[in-house]
Design a protein around this motif. Structure first.
Motif, PDB file in Angstrom:
ATOM      1  N   PRO A 305     -27.808   3.486 -41.152  1.00  0.00           N
ATOM      2  CA  PRO A 305     -28.206   4.483 -42.159  1.00  0.00           C
ATOM      3  C   PRO A 305     -28.739   5.756 -41.514  1.00  0.00           C
ATOM      4  O   PRO A 305     -29.536   5.702 -40.579  1.00  0.00           O
ATOM      5  N   ARG A 306     -28.248   6.887 -42.021  1.00  0.00           N
ATOM      6  CA  ARG A 306     -28.712   8.188 -41.513  1.00  0.00           C
ATOM      7  C   ARG A 306     -29.148   9.048 -42.690  1.00  0.00           C
ATOM      8  O   ARG A 306     -29.641   8.515 -43.667  1.00  0.00           O
ATOM      9  N   HIS A 307     -28.885  10.310 -42.633  1.00  0.00           N
ATOM     10  CA  HIS A 307     -29.366  11.240 -43.648  1.00  0.00           C
ATOM     11  C   HIS A 307     -28.865  10.879 -45.045  1.00  0.00           C
ATOM     12  O   HIS A 307     -27.672  10.687 -45.237  1.00  0.00           O
ATOM     13  N   GLY A 308     -29.797  10.837 -46.009  1.00  0.00           N
ATOM     14  CA  GLY A 308     -29.415  10.560 -47.381  1.00  0.00           C
ATOM     15  C   GLY A 308     -28.630   9.269 -47.465  1.00  0.00           C
ATOM     16  O   GLY A 308     -29.000   8.256 -46.927  1.00  0.00           O
ATOM     17  N   GLY A 309     -27.498   9.297 -48.092  1.00  0.00           N
ATOM     18  CA  GLY A 309     -26.709   8.077 -48.255  1.00  0.00           C
ATOM     19  C   GLY A 309     -25.678   7.877 -47.154  1.00  0.00           C
ATOM     20  O   GLY A 309     -24.796   7.045 -47.293  1.00  0.00           O
ATOM     21  N   TYR A 310     -25.746   8.641 -46.085  1.00  0.00           N
ATOM     22  CA  TYR A 310     -24.731   8.538 -45.037  1.00  0.00           C
ATOM     23  C   TYR A 310     -25.052   7.431 -44.038  1.00  0.00           C
ATOM     24  O   TYR A 310     -26.195   7.049 -43.849  1.00  0.00           O
ATOM     25  N   PHE A 311     -23.990   6.937 -43.385  1.00  0.00           N
ATOM     26  CA  PHE A 311     -24.144   5.967 -42.302  1.00  0.00           C
ATOM     27  C   PHE A 311     -23.467   6.537 -41.059  1.00  0.00           C
ATOM     28  O   PHE A 311     -22.398   7.136 -41.154  1.00  0.00           O
ATOM     29  N   GLU A 312     -24.091   6.300 -39.908  1.00  0.00           N
ATOM     30  CA  GLU A 312     -23.451   6.723 -38.659  1.00  0.00           C
ATOM     31  C   GLU A 312     -22.664   5.545 -38.086  1.00  0.00           C
ATOM     32  O   GLU A 312     -23.120   4.398 -38.111  1.00  0.00           O
ATOM     33  N   ILE A 313     -21.483   5.833 -37.555  1.00  0.00           N
ATOM     34  CA  ILE A 313     -20.657   4.794 -36.940  1.00  0.00           C
ATOM     35  C   ILE A 313     -21.148   4.573 -35.507  1.00  0.00           C
ATOM     36  O   ILE A 313     -21.183   5.507 -34.705  1.00  0.00           O
ATOM     37  N   VAL A 314     -21.554   3.329 -35.221  1.00  0.00           N
ATOM     38  CA  VAL A 314     -22.007   2.949 -33.882  1.00  0.00           C
ATOM     39  C   VAL A 314     -21.037   1.881 -33.392  1.00  0.00           C
ATOM     40  O   VAL A 314     -20.718   0.949 -34.138  1.00  0.00           O
ATOM     41  N   GLY A 315     -20.531   2.023 -32.177  1.00  0.00           N
ATOM     42  CA  GLY A 315     -19.496   1.088 -31.739  1.00  0.00           C
ATOM     43  C   GLY A 315     -19.707   0.552 -30.332  1.00  0.00           C
ATOM     44  O   GLY A 315     -20.332   1.199 -29.486  1.00  0.00           O
ATOM     45  N   THR A 316     -19.187  -0.651 -30.102  1.00  0.00           N
ATOM     46  CA  THR A 316     -19.214  -1.283 -28.780  1.00  0.00           C
ATOM     47  C   THR A 316     -17.775  -1.586 -28.383  1.00  0.00           C
ATOM     48  O   THR A 316     -17.095  -2.356 -29.068  1.00  0.00           O
ATOM     49  N   ASN A 317     -17.314  -0.965 -27.317  1.00  0.00           N
ATOM     50  CA  ASN A 317     -15.955  -1.247 -26.848  1.00  0.00           C
ATOM     51  C   ASN A 317     -15.934  -2.632 -26.195  1.00  0.00           C
ATOM     52  O   ASN A 317     -16.763  -2.933 -25.339  1.00  0.00           O
ATOM     53  N   LEU A 318     -14.991  -3.473 -26.596  1.00  0.00           N
ATOM     54  CA  LEU A 318     -14.965  -4.857 -26.109  1.00  0.00           C
ATOM     55  C   LEU A 318     -14.167  -5.021 -24.821  1.00  0.00           C
ATOM     56  O   LEU A 318     -14.109  -6.110 -24.269  1.00  0.00           O
ATOM     57  N   HIS A 319     -13.530  -3.951 -24.341  1.00  0.00           N
ATOM     58  CA  HIS A 319     -12.587  -4.112 -23.224  1.00  0.00           C
ATOM     59  C   HIS A 319     -12.943  -3.337 -21.968  1.00  0.00           C
ATOM     60  O   HIS A 319     -12.432  -3.636 -20.901  1.00  0.00           O
ATOM     61  N   ASN A 320     -13.774  -2.304 -22.105  1.00  0.00           N
ATOM     62  CA  ASN A 320     -14.012  -1.424 -20.955  1.00  0.00           C
ATOM     63  C   ASN A 320     -15.083  -2.000 -20.025  1.00  0.00           C
ATOM     64  O   ASN A 320     -16.278  -1.883 -20.282  1.00  0.00           O
ATOM     65  N   PHE A 321     -14.652  -2.591 -18.933  1.00  0.00           N
ATOM     66  CA  PHE A 321     -15.591  -3.190 -17.980  1.00  0.00           C
ATOM     67  C   PHE A 321     -15.987  -2.219 -16.872  1.00  0.00           C
ATOM     68  O   PHE A 321     -16.969  -2.437 -16.185  1.00  0.00           O
ATOM     69  N   VAL A 322     -15.246  -1.140 -16.654  1.00  0.00           N
ATOM     70  CA  VAL A 322     -15.625  -0.232 -15.559  1.00  0.00           C
ATOM     71  C   VAL A 322     -16.825   0.631 -15.940  1.00  0.00           C
ATOM     72  O   VAL A 322     -17.638   0.991 -15.097  1.00  0.00           O
ATOM     73  N   MET A 323     -16.950   0.957 -17.217  1.00  0.00           N
ATOM     74  CA  MET A 323     -18.090   1.756 -17.674  1.00  0.00           C
ATOM     75  C   MET A 323     -18.380   1.346 -19.123  1.00  0.00           C
ATOM     76  O   MET A 323     -17.982   2.026 -20.065  1.00  0.00           O
ATOM     77  N   PRO A 324     -19.084   0.228 -19.288  1.00  0.00           N
ATOM     78  CA  PRO A 324     -19.238  -0.319 -20.648  1.00  0.00           C
ATOM     79  C   PRO A 324     -20.122   0.552 -21.539  1.00  0.00           C
ATOM     80  O   PRO A 324     -21.153   1.053 -21.097  1.00  0.00           O
ATOM     81  N   PHE A 325     -19.668   0.717 -22.774  1.00  0.00           N
ATOM     82  CA  PHE A 325     -20.457   1.423 -23.789  1.00  0.00           C
ATOM     83  C   PHE A 325     -20.859   0.395 -24.847  1.00  0.00           C
ATOM     84  O   PHE A 325     -20.038  -0.038 -25.647  1.00  0.00           O
ATOM     85  N   LEU A 326     -22.151   0.011 -24.838  1.00  0.00           N
ATOM     86  CA  LEU A 326     -22.662  -0.924 -25.838  1.00  0.00           C
ATOM     87  C   LEU A 326     -23.485  -0.145 -26.852  1.00  0.00           C
ATOM     88  O   LEU A 326     -24.382   0.597 -26.489  1.00  0.00           O
ATOM     89  N   ARG A 327     -23.191  -0.319 -28.116  1.00  0.00           N
ATOM     90  CA  ARG A 327     -23.925   0.331 -29.216  1.00  0.00           C
ATOM     91  C   ARG A 327     -23.936   1.859 -29.046  1.00  0.00           C
ATOM     92  O   ARG A 327     -24.973   2.501 -29.095  1.00  0.00           O
ATOM     93  N   TYR A 328     -22.774   2.405 -28.876  1.00  0.00           N
ATOM     94  CA  TYR A 328     -22.638   3.851 -28.647  1.00  0.00           C
ATOM     95  C   TYR A 328     -22.678   4.604 -29.974  1.00  0.00           C
ATOM     96  O   TYR A 328     -21.922   4.293 -30.906  1.00  0.00           O
ATOM     97  N   ARG A 329     -23.557   5.582 -30.053  1.00  0.00           N
ATOM     98  CA  ARG A 329     -23.662   6.394 -31.272  1.00  0.00           C
ATOM     99  C   ARG A 329     -22.589   7.472 -31.259  1.00  0.00           C
ATOM    100  O   ARG A 329     -22.637   8.390 -30.446  1.00  0.00           O
TER     101      ARG A 329
END
Ligand code: ZN
Length: 472
Positions: A305-329
């Protein structure tokens, strides 16, 4: 491809690059992209029919080794785990990811080297880059598994729309042709027409329309801003072109007025794709052209949940092992929660993707208004070829307009009046300016809205009804 070889090819003279690309494209995709691509495609053919429980089980199966890897080999995550007293076994389900803080663009810039896995050689890194349509651009790495999954997802999406190997595709991008004056190129092997619409002048547009009529593509794949200019030109000049079965758009916000104009002028449904260079959250419309199916095989997506009724998409790439992004905003916002689709696919859908936080207009009263709502101000103003709205400061909006010929005083006044009425802030300085050209950004894109204003968490969403409504 090896990193050094790739950078060598990129720096090579254009004719050499074009020649190398030509030879590369002669190789069929399954061989060209290797085993990783074939495996990813095989998986996607199976998972297409999985139910939601099976898709979730797949994500958790992928998360387990990724979490162990981050703990053992990625200094940034090891430090986070240690600071919080966490061990890999504390992550038994995807919900447990919430034990970790979000990863932001600022953290990536600061901790870039600490996010690179220590146990993976540099030859496994493929350089990637965000163009920074929001925040600062940054460089990062992906590996072959990530690239393979992205390519396989793109192909499966085409299959969703009935693509067959014998079908032809017209693809609009910023291509680097051997002759810089060239606008298009046929790839007979891939049955592909590649087009670059840069300035969108009369000569380019007429040549593009002729090429599409002669090539008769089954699909058109393009950035919305390219096709929008072409669609407006077709309408103004009462030209008809061959209608493909589908038009696939991606990489930029698809505003409702763009979708409508493109569909009417080219005579085919627009199917949109949502994703980002970082590949943490990929979602695409099926032939129903409603919600965007989240590609659960690629990443684990959270809506925060973000401003007002909006939601921000947060994602975790399941495949990138060279530079993992967990819970990326991602900075991308949606208006709705997860949904379902009538097509029967079990991949949940996102609705009302309104683009990035930087697509929000901040008013002097610290409220925010979606720039999507401004799309209608250009309705029925056929003198306008291209436009861009720039928020330069809290109190000022700059409307840049490229006309086909010249803008009449009446049109300029109408535009200013419509924007002022929409914003409902008399104190705002609204300036409409006629310009010759709207330049593309570093990533080659031409966003409809740009903001130089920092959005604070305290900002309140202001709901203003629009003539055309929200996207989807
Ligand atoms: Zn569907």
């Amino acid at each position: 491809m090896l990193e050094w070889l790739k950078s060598y090819v990129r720096k090579a003279p254009t004719p050499f690059v074009a020649g190398a690309e030509f030879i590369y494209r002669l190789i069929p995709p399954k061989l060209r992209y290797g085993k990783g691509f074939r495996d990813a495609l095989h998986l996607l053919e199976q998972s297409e029919h999985w139910n939601h429980r099976e898709l979730t089980a797949y994500q958790e199966k992928k998360l387990e080794p990724l979490i162990h890897h981050c703990f053992a080999n990625v200094p940034y995550y090891r430090r986070l785990f240690d600071e919080r007293g966490l061990k890999p076994q504390d992550f038994q389900s995807s919900e447990d990811l919430k034990k970790l803080p979000y990863l932001t663009k600022r953290i990536i810039t600061r901790e870039r080297n600490n996010l690179i896995a220590r146990n993976m050689g540099s030859w496994r890194r493929d350089p990637a880059h965000t163009s920074g349509s929001t925040g600062s651009p940054f460089d990062f790495y992906v590996d072959d598994a990530t690239l393979s999954m992205d390519r396989a997802l793109a192909l499966r999406h085409m299959f969703w729309l009935g693509y067959r190997k014998s079908d032809s595709v017209a693809r609009f991008r910023v291509f680097r042709f051997s002759n810089p004056n060239k606008l298009l190129e046929y790839d007979r092997v891939g049955r592909e027409l590649r087009l670059t619409l840069d300035r969108g002048d009369e000569r380019e547009l007429a040549q593009t329309a002729d090429a599409l009529n002669s090539f008769k593509p089954d699909f058109i794949s393009a950035w919305p801003s390219c096709l929008y200019v072409l669609a407006r030109w077709l309408k103004t000049n009462r030209r008809k072109i061959h209608s493909p079965r589908y038009i696939i758009t991606s990489s930029e916000n698809l505003y409702p007025h763009m979708r409508e104009t493109i569909e009417v002028a080219i005579g085919a449904p627009v199917i949109d794709w949502y994703g980002q260079e970082e590949s943490v959250a990929v979602a695409m419309q099926c032939a129903e052209a409603r919600g965007y199916h989240i590609q659960m095989e690629a990443g684990y997506v959270e809506l925060v949940p973000r401003h007002g009724g909006y939601f921000e998409i947060v994602g975790t790439n399941l495949h990138n092992f060279v530079m993992p992004f967990l819970r990326y905003r991602t900075g991308d916002l949606v208006t709705g929660s997860f949904g379902t689709c009538t097509c029967g696919r079990q991949h949940p859908t996102l609705s009302g993707i309104i683009g990035r936080e930087s697509d929000l207009i901040v008013t002097p009263g610290n409220t925010v208004v979606s720039s999507l709502g401004l799309n209608f101000v250009f309705h029925h103003l056929d003198e306008v070829k291209e436009s861009q709205i720039v928020q330069e400061s809290l109190n000022s909006l700059h409307i840049k307009v490229v006309p086909w010929n010249k803008l009449g005083t009446h049109t300029l006044k109408t535009l200013e009046k419509r924007v002022r009425e929409h914003m409902q802030w008399d104190a705002m300085d609204i300036r409409v300016e006629q310009v010759d050209h709207i330049p593309r950004n570093a990533g080659g894109k031409r966003p409809f809205f740009l903001s130089h204003v920092q959005l604070h968490d305290s900002a309140v969403m202001q709901v203003i009804p629009t003539a055309s409504g929200q996207q989807n």
